[in-house]
Design a protein around this motif. Structure first.
Motif, short mmCIF file in Angstrom:
data_model
loop_
_atom_site.label_atom_id
_atom_site.label_comp_id
_atom_site.label_asym_id
_atom_site.label_seq_id
_atom_site.Cartn_x
_atom_site.Cartn_y
_atom_site.Cartn_z
N ARG A 1 5.08 -2.15 14.14
CA ARG A 1 4.88 -0.60 14.29
C ARG A 1 5.44 -0.23 12.96
O ARG A 1 4.96 0.94 12.25
N LYS A 2 6.26 -0.93 12.27
CA LYS A 2 6.96 -0.71 10.99
C LYS A 2 6.91 -1.90 9.79
O LYS A 2 7.85 -2.05 9.54
N PRO A 3 5.64 -2.01 9.46
CA PRO A 3 5.69 -3.33 8.68
C PRO A 3 6.24 -2.80 7.18
O PRO A 3 6.36 -1.82 6.77
N VAL A 4 6.93 -4.14 6.54
CA VAL A 4 7.55 -3.61 5.26
C VAL A 4 6.90 -4.34 4.23
O VAL A 4 6.29 -5.37 4.49
N LEU A 5 6.39 -3.56 3.04
CA LEU A 5 5.43 -4.16 1.85
C LEU A 5 6.41 -3.90 0.70
O LEU A 5 7.26 -3.32 0.67
N ASN A 6 6.22 -4.82 -0.32
CA ASN A 6 6.89 -5.15 -1.42
C ASN A 6 6.33 -4.35 -2.66
O ASN A 6 5.83 -4.67 -3.55
N PHE A 7 6.50 -3.17 -2.69
CA PHE A 7 5.52 -2.10 -3.39
C PHE A 7 6.29 -2.34 -4.91
O PHE A 7 7.53 -2.28 -5.09
N ASP A 8 5.52 -2.48 -5.90
CA ASP A 8 6.00 -2.76 -7.32
C ASP A 8 6.41 -1.59 -7.91
O ASP A 8 5.97 -0.47 -7.55
N PRO A 9 7.73 -1.72 -8.70
CA PRO A 9 8.48 -0.32 -9.30
C PRO A 9 7.30 0.40 -9.88
O PRO A 9 7.60 2.01 -10.09
N ARG A 10 6.28 0.02 -10.57
CA ARG A 10 5.22 0.92 -11.57
C ARG A 10 4.73 1.76 -10.65
O ARG A 10 4.04 2.67 -11.24
N PHE A 11 4.61 1.78 -9.20
CA PHE A 11 3.99 2.67 -8.56
C PHE A 11 4.50 4.00 -8.43
O PHE A 11 4.01 4.85 -7.94
N TYR A 12 5.74 3.90 -8.96
CA TYR A 12 6.45 5.11 -8.67
C TYR A 12 6.56 5.90 -10.07
O TYR A 12 7.53 6.77 -10.07
N ASP A 13 5.72 5.66 -11.05
CA ASP A 13 5.62 6.07 -12.10
C ASP A 13 4.40 7.07 -11.97
O ASP A 13 3.19 6.50 -11.78
#
Length: 857
Positions: A385-397
């Protein structure tokens, strides 16, 4: 003014109420309906109405609905046996009766067939507030004087008449609510009821006015998955489509009015009108954070380590969609009852309803990041129900997201249903009364849809526009997205004025900074269609009473003449108008028997035939045609109605005014259900196509079910109610039927669409002295929500149980204060593909706390 209601709503409403209640004078006469208050009294009132009915039915009155913290009519109806709901954003929206979804049920307001604001027959009930109504009745068997257009059940909503009360009455309700996730207590809700009766020469006149206004803000968190690999192996939980985080901030505004006027002449003639209007506005902001292309890798490129799946690179789309949607439903009835003689009565009525849905203010801004192939993407499915992904920090720019596209839609649906009827009733002998009548209804549905897509000519990024970072939920952090006004601002730069494209499609004319996407005609032209149908009907019915047995029996005949008009778009961009016609008759016999055993028990038996005409979208004449490949995608105007034989057998035990036990079984034999198919060498519209996608009638199916109901009140004020429904059926889909992932090669059986096999309601409460408390639980089993390309890709909604609490304290004879909690157990909604390890959609809505008062004078 704000959407038709003044800002100072309460003072104006009170002034209107005082005008009705204080002018003239009211004559005290014997009441036609017992005035009740409190949970115990409403239980007794509902039981009395059910007991006297000549059909199998379930009833809840307006005061009974007020015992629960329900937001709309759909949520009040789910308290009845045989009713389950489809939810949207944590609120009930569509009503399912005995396992049959909303399109297979009829709905009337004051007995008037209700138009639908969507391009279907089913009615969305989340926009209708309970405060506008006096009672809600679900008829589960039909008599010949009722329209035959239901298979599950017929839902009737009645508004208040002045003759319910003695003299004048004014009731004002006001409350506000607070939701955990919206963190907003500014959710006002007001309603006003004002009635009065005036004695006149030769008769009595009564007027009843109801006004309602409600604002509610909803914040919900959601994540969704587009699909999985089609295998039961360990990699069966590996995504092959997309993963989305979605944040919704929604304001829903519900407003309505009902005005009932009655004149009862001393000579026995009655004249009446019923006017109803409801308006709904949804102001929505949706921010979507989507991982797609990285997940579409080949299966051999995915690394599997238990519940962790690793993909070769990362890329994210960030989108924002602001939209404002308007819906309205209006209903009107003018009628008269004449005593032509001591033995003959005539009822004449003119009626109509109309509904509109406008979705003209929707923009979708899509920004896209580059591919980062120096880092892999992991998807941890330990908690599906709540999968966890390792989003790269560059996506927060925000500067890493280029503007990719803008999309907008202009959608308007209009539905009108008008007609009239004459009913005659006369005594045949001491034991039998005969009734017969004729009716004519003319209905039209107009659907207009324009899609406009644009691609930018520059290289602007999200950093160039107003944006916001949503933040963390479900173990992940959703990054920057355009704001509501930022997205609208981008849309305003596309162009000034409109341009006419192929087939009457109209889109904002792009400036040099934008170009069309090229999908406008293919999306828009088939979406423009018009349908109308005329239904002429007549019936003959008799009601006979022999000692302890009452039988209602007879025949109804309905003749339908339909016309479907639309546009066909071919691959050479040619557009033509097409028109199809159809006509058919339907004979509907019915029998209802009620046999009284002693003073407190009775048996019921019902048998009737009914139909539901094909959905408007299913018969739409619009089509998209590929001339080169000889392929078509279109509605099917040759569909025939879905028909059913329905049988009921029940036992009722009335152990007291407030104590009741009921048990029954029901059976439905359904013919010509409708399914969407994709097939080769298909014959459609008078020719053979190499391939086509359309709708067809399929074979027979059966639903068998049972209902149990029990309620009682103890002398110390404690009370309890319980009901349970079993509805079990399945349908065989033919080879070629279309699911979410395409068509399948062989026939297969699936549960009946949208059917919850088990549903139940239970409540415990206390009603004595000034206190009136009710804790309720509503349960609905899982159901098939979307048909997939195979069983593993069928989408289901999990079972759902919600706890609600409502309490009221009577300060004095006039003033009562109340408080309630909706969704005490903070129940989310969970949808899955095939099995619960394969997430489709997960939503959380939080608890809602209510506080209010009622003042009556």
């Amino acid at each position: 003014m704000t959407n038709g209601f003044p800002r100072n709503f309460a003072p104006v409403a009170l002034a209107v109420a005082m005008a009705i209640s204080n002018s003239g004078y009211a004559q005290e006469v014997e009441l036609e309906e017992v005035l009740v208050s409190g949970t115990r009294a409403t239980l007794a009132n509902s039981v009395a109405m059910q007991r006297e009915s000549d059909k199998v039915s379930s009833v809840i009155d307006s005061d009974g609905a007020g015992d629960f913290p329900d937001i709309n009519v759909a949520e009040s109806l789910r308290r009845l046996p045989g009713i389950s709901l489809e939810n949207d954003q944590g609120e009930g929206r569509y009503v399912t009766v005995r396992g049959l979804n909303t399109d297979l049920n009829a709905m009337t307001i004051n007995g008037v067939s209700t138009a639908s604001p969507e391009n279907r027959r089913g009615i969305m009930l989340d926009g209708v507030p309970t405060d506008l109504l006096d009672s809600m009745t679900v008829y589960k068997t039909l008599t010949p004087d009722l329209d035959a257009d239901t298979i599950g059940g017929a839902v009737n909503l009645d508004t208040v008449t002045a003759f319910k009360y003695e003299g004048s009455r004014v009731r004002l309700r006001a409350e506000s609510s607070y939701n955990d996730q919206s963190d907003d207590a500014n959710n006002p809700k007001f309603s006003l009821l004002a009635t009065n009766r005036w004695r006149m020469d030769g008769g009595e006149f009564g007027a009843a006015l109801t006004l309602s206004h409600q604002n509610r803000r909803i914040v919900s968190y959601n994540n969704e998955v587009g699909g999985f690999w089609n295998t039961e192996e360990g990699d069966g939980s590996a995504l092959n489509s997309d993963y989305e985080m979605r944040f919704y901030d929604i304001e829903r505004r519900r407003q309505g009015a009902a005005l009932n006027l009655d004149y009862r002449a001393d000579g026995g003639n009655n004249y009446y009108s019923r006017l109803f209007y409801n308006k709904y506005r949804e102001h929505e902001y949706r921010a979507k954070w989507e991982v797609r292309r990285a997940i579409e890798a080949d299966l051999e490129d995915i690394s599997v380590n238990g519940d962790v799946f690793t993909y070769p690179f990362q890329r994210v789309d960030t989108e924002a969609r602001p939209r404002i949607e308007y819906r309205s439903i209006a209903s009107a009835l003018i009628g008269a009852e004449f005593a032509l003689s001591d033995n003959l009565q005539l009822t004449a009525e003119l009626f109509g309803s109309k509904a509109d849905q406008e979705d003209k203010d929707k923009w979708n801004a899509i920004f896209r990041s580059p591919e980062f192939d120096d880092v892999t993407l992991t998807y941890d499915n330990s908690n599906p129900r709540k999968p966890v992904l390792n989003f790269d920090p560059r996506f927060y720019d925000a500067s890493n997201f280029e503007l990719n596209a803008m999309e907008t839609e202009f959608a308007v649906t209009k539905d009108k249903d008008f007609g009239g009827k004459l009913d005659f009733s006369q005594a045949f002998n001491d034991s039998t009364r005969r009734s017969y009548g004729i009716k004519f209804r003319s209905r039209s549905k107009d659907n207009n849809f324009d899609f406009c897509g644009y691609e930018p000519e520059d290289d602007s990024t999200l950093a160039d526009y107003d944006n916001r970072t949503i933040g963390a939920y479900f173990g992940n952090v959703q990054g920057p997205s355009p704001t509501f006004h930022g997205t609208r601002g981008i849309g305003e730069t596309i162009g000034v004025g409109f341009i006419d494209l192929i087939g009457g499609t109209r889109c904002p004319n792009p400036t040099a900074a934008w170009s069309f996407s090229g999908d406008e005609a293919g999306e828009s032209v088939p979406g423009d269609w018009y349908s109308d149908e005329d239904v002429t009907s007549g019936y003959a019915m008799a009601t006979s009473t022999f000692n302890d047995t009452t039988a209602v029996y007879g025949l109804r005949y309905e003749h339908t003449k339909a016309r479907y008009e639309g546009k066909e778009l071919d691959s050479d961009d040619g557009v033509s108008t097409v028109v199809f016609r159809d006509k058919y008759g339907f004979l509907a016999p019915s029998l209802n028997i009620k046999h009284v055993i002693g003073d407190d028990r009775q048996l019921r038996f019902g048998l009737f035939r009914s139909l539901v005409r094909p959905g408007f979208g299913e018969t739409a004449a619009g089509a998209s045609i590929d001339l080169e490949d000889n392929e078509i995608s279109a509605g099917n105007p040759d569909l025939v109605p879905t028909k059913a034989w329905n049988a009921d057998l029940g036992f009722e035990w009335y152990m007291g005014a407030e104590t009741f036990f009921g048990a029954g079984i029901f059976y439905k034999r359904i013919e010509d259900a409708i399914a969407r198919i994709e097939a080769e060498n298909i014959v459609l519209r008078g020719q053979t196509w190499d391939a086509g996608t359309t709708y067809i009638n399929i074979g027979n199916s059966n639903i068998l079910g049972a209902e149990l109901s029990y309620q009682t009140v103890f002398s110390n004020g404690l009370l309890m109610t319980f009901n349970y429904t079993l509805a079990d059926g399945e349908v065989t889909l033919p080879a070629g039927a279309v699911g979410a992932e395409g068509s399948f090669d062989t026939a297969r059986k699936i549960p009946f669409f949208k059917q919850a096999k088990h549903s139940a309601n239970a409540s415990v409460g206390y009603d004595k002295g000034p206190w009136d408390l009710r804790l309720s639980a509503s349960y609905r089993d899982k159901y098939l929500d979307i048909i997939g390309g195979n069983a593993l890709n069928d989408r289901y909604t999990t079972n759902h149980m919600q706890l609600d609490l409502k309490g009221r304290y009577d300060v004095n004879d006039n003033l009562a204060v109340s408080a309630g909690v909706i969704n005490i157990n903070d129940r989310p909604e969970y949808y899955y593909f095939g099995n619960t390890r394969r997430l489709s959609q997960y939503d959380e809505f939080g608890r809602t706390w209510e506080l209010g008062f009622t003042y009556t004078f």
